[in-house]
Design a protein around this motif. Structure first.
Motif: not given
Length: 582
Positions: A8-15, A21-22, A80-82, A421-423
């Protein structure tokens, strides 16, 4: 779950979309546990209260105030999270002090203690502390400072080459009633970088302890059985050396002694004593006068005013160089000058033998330690009333988050796995996606022969062959360039080291230069010939026009005359041909 977050993070950065969201951790905590995620709108609306006290700064030798500014904010750089907030140190080169009073005292008697929190160094950390204190129970902590009693101090401390994770436990000496700090003797190093790091301290009821960094054990041991773990030791020794015991007179601690029966070698003085000897080749100068003294009493000397003959005795003039010897080589007994002894070996030492009177190394006798006590349960801390930070830092934007204090290791692990860990993974992806490009970023190496052998199977054979030829040519060119460089720098050793290569390169160079110059000569010839041909063709018509004969009309008499001459010429020509045949 982690893989999904990373994707999800990669998708977010790509687009270019917003980061995830936290969402707060909402699982039920066990009884007595404290978990703070700093979900507050501001510092004033939180239970964290900055200290209004002062402290004595030992480095500056003066009293200073805790002037560091605190805030509850989100991450500014590596996100990490918004909207994930934390407790932030916002000032540079400042003293900080802030505490959160617990709603109920935390009692660890007969239990495991687990303390865990996150640290995020947005500007990294050059010099400063990020450790936590678990304060002893008291009415309030508005005047909390460095002298406030605490039970445990845990966390990183870094400045210059010093980098450690503190673990200090305070235990009361039953003989003096004073709480003593027990420091971890060999502390692990802290984690650097701008990503969030997770620090966990575990003190078990069986007195084992662990320090974990990002979930991995960095230090472990037993507080009671590992006697060299803490400094000073948790428990003093049972016996100590008697301070009143003294070594007996004549106690012989010498393990070996010089052999009293050893004899000195021959020529002992010449080989082992005299470093210089008289020069046997020296001769006394002819004008040396041995009959005159070298020093004489000064005739012009006077008795000093302070001299008292009754107390000091008769005054005697001091000795001075004999003035009669100034213009000659010298006076008094003549001795040859000294020169280095060519036979001198060095000091001689008698061989050593075992000491027959050796009594051993003397040690004072031991007596029972009057200060001895046995702290069998250091995990049974006094009640804890607050969690506090009391720090000095040169750097700003140091964030603390997800502070946990409880009794269950599994609960702390679950919180770390679902919050930190996810953050951490998201921060890592964010940093890599927004990493600035280097001005001189290294160029990846060209593919080698192995890369060509194991190339993409979809690539055609012809393409692979052409790539191979290109690489081989480039390799030969690089080797040729290296050889030329070495030849220019030092020609003779280069040729002697690789004569075959030198001959090959010379031959190839001659062939290539011959081809180049030959091609150039042909081109020059063709170009010059083409430029000359048009000029010849242009001159030819001018010549024909210039020499055209002019036709004129002849009279009858002139025609008869020309005809008679042509007949005569023809007869002569035939007569000549007949004569040649004969």
């Amino acid at each position: 779950m982690l893989k999904c977050l990373v994707v999800l993070a990669l998708f977010v950065q790509a687009f270019g979309l917003e980061i995830p969201e936290y969402a707060p951790y909402q699982k039920h905590l066990t009884s007595g546990a404290i978990f703070d995620q700093f979900d507050y709108d501001s510092l004033k609306s939180s239970p964290w209260v900055p200290s209004s006290a002062t402290k004595f700064d030992e480095g500056r030798r003066e009293v200073v105030a805790y002037n560091g500014e605190w805030g509850i904010e989100t991450s500014k750089k590596v996100k990490g999270y918004a909207n994930d907030r934390g407790l932030v140190m916002k000032s540079q080169a400042a003293h900080y002090a802030i505490a959160r009073k617990l709603d109920e005292p935390f009692d660890n008697t007969g239990n495991d203690l687990v303390f865990q929190y996150e640290i995020k160094l947005e500007n990294d950390l050059s010099c400063g502390g990020t450790y936590v204190k678990l304060l002893s129970l008291q009415a309030d902590y508005l005047k909390f400072n460095s002298d406030t009693p605490y039970q445990v101090m845990f966390g990183p401390d870094k400045c210059g080459s010093q980098n450690m994770v503190h673990f200090i436990i305070k235990r009361v000496n039953p003989h003096t009633g004073v709480a003593e700090e027990k420091h971890l003797r060999t502390a692990p190093m802290s984690k650097g970088g701008v990503l969030s790091s997770l620090y966990t301290l575990i003190i078990k009821k069986n007195q084992d302890f662990e320090i974990r960094i990002n979930g991995e054990v960095a230090k472990a041991g037993n507080l009671v059985t590992s006697t060299s773990l803490l400094r000073p030791p948790l428990n003093p020794p049972r016996e100590i050396e008697d301070p009143n015991d003294k070594k007996p007179f004549g106690w012989d601690e010498r393990l070996t002694i010089p052999d009293p029966n050893a004899e000195k070698p021959d020529n002992y003085e010449l080989n082992h004593v005299w470093t210089q000897i008289p020069d046997v080749r020296a001769e006394k100068p002819e004008d040396w006068d041995e009959s005159k003294p070298k020093l004489v009493r000064a005739e012009d000397s006077q008795v000093p005013d302070y001299w008292d003959e009754e107390e000091d005795g008769e005054w005697i003039a001091p000795l001075v160089p004999n003035p009669e010897c100034e213009n000659i080589s010298g006076c008094g007994p003549w001795e040859p000058p000294l020169v280095d002894n060519p036979h001198y070996i060095g000091p001689w030492a008698s061989p050593r033998i075992d000491n027959p009177d050796y009594q051993g190394e003397w040690k004072p006798r031991t007596i029972p330690n009057p200060e001895y006590y046995n702290d069998e349960r250091p995990s049974d801390l006094e009640p804890i009333g607050a969690i506090a930070f009391e720090l000095w830092s040169m750097d700003s934007n140091v964030m603390f988050d997800n502070v946990y204090l409880g009794h269950l290791i599994k609960e702390a692990e679950q919180i770390g796995n679902e919050t930190w860990r996810p953050k951490y993974e998201l921060e890592h992806v964010y940093r890599e996606a927004n990493r600035p490009k280097l001005r001189n970023e290294p160029v990846p190496p060209p593919p080698d022969f192995q890369d060509l052998l194991f190339a993409d199977p979809e690539e055609s054979t012809l393409s692979q062959f052409l790539n191979f030829i290109r690489m081989a040519s480039k390799r030969q060119y690089l080797e040729f360039s290296d050889f030329i460089f070495e030849f220019v720098m030092d020609p003779v050793p280069t040729v002697l080291e690789s004569p075959v290569r030198f001959v090959i390169y010379c031959s190839i160079s001659v062939v290539v230069l011959s081809v180049i110059f030959g091609t150039w000569a042909v081109l020059m010839f063709v170009l010059f010939n083409k430029s000359e041909e048009p000029s010849l063709q242009e001159e030819k018509p001018e010549t024909e026009v210039q020499y055209v004969p002019k036709i004129e009309e002849l009279s009858d008499h002139e025609i008869e005359t020309v005809t008679a001459s042509e007949s005569t010429s023809s007869a002569v020509h035939q007569e000549n041909n007949t004569t040649k045949r004969k």
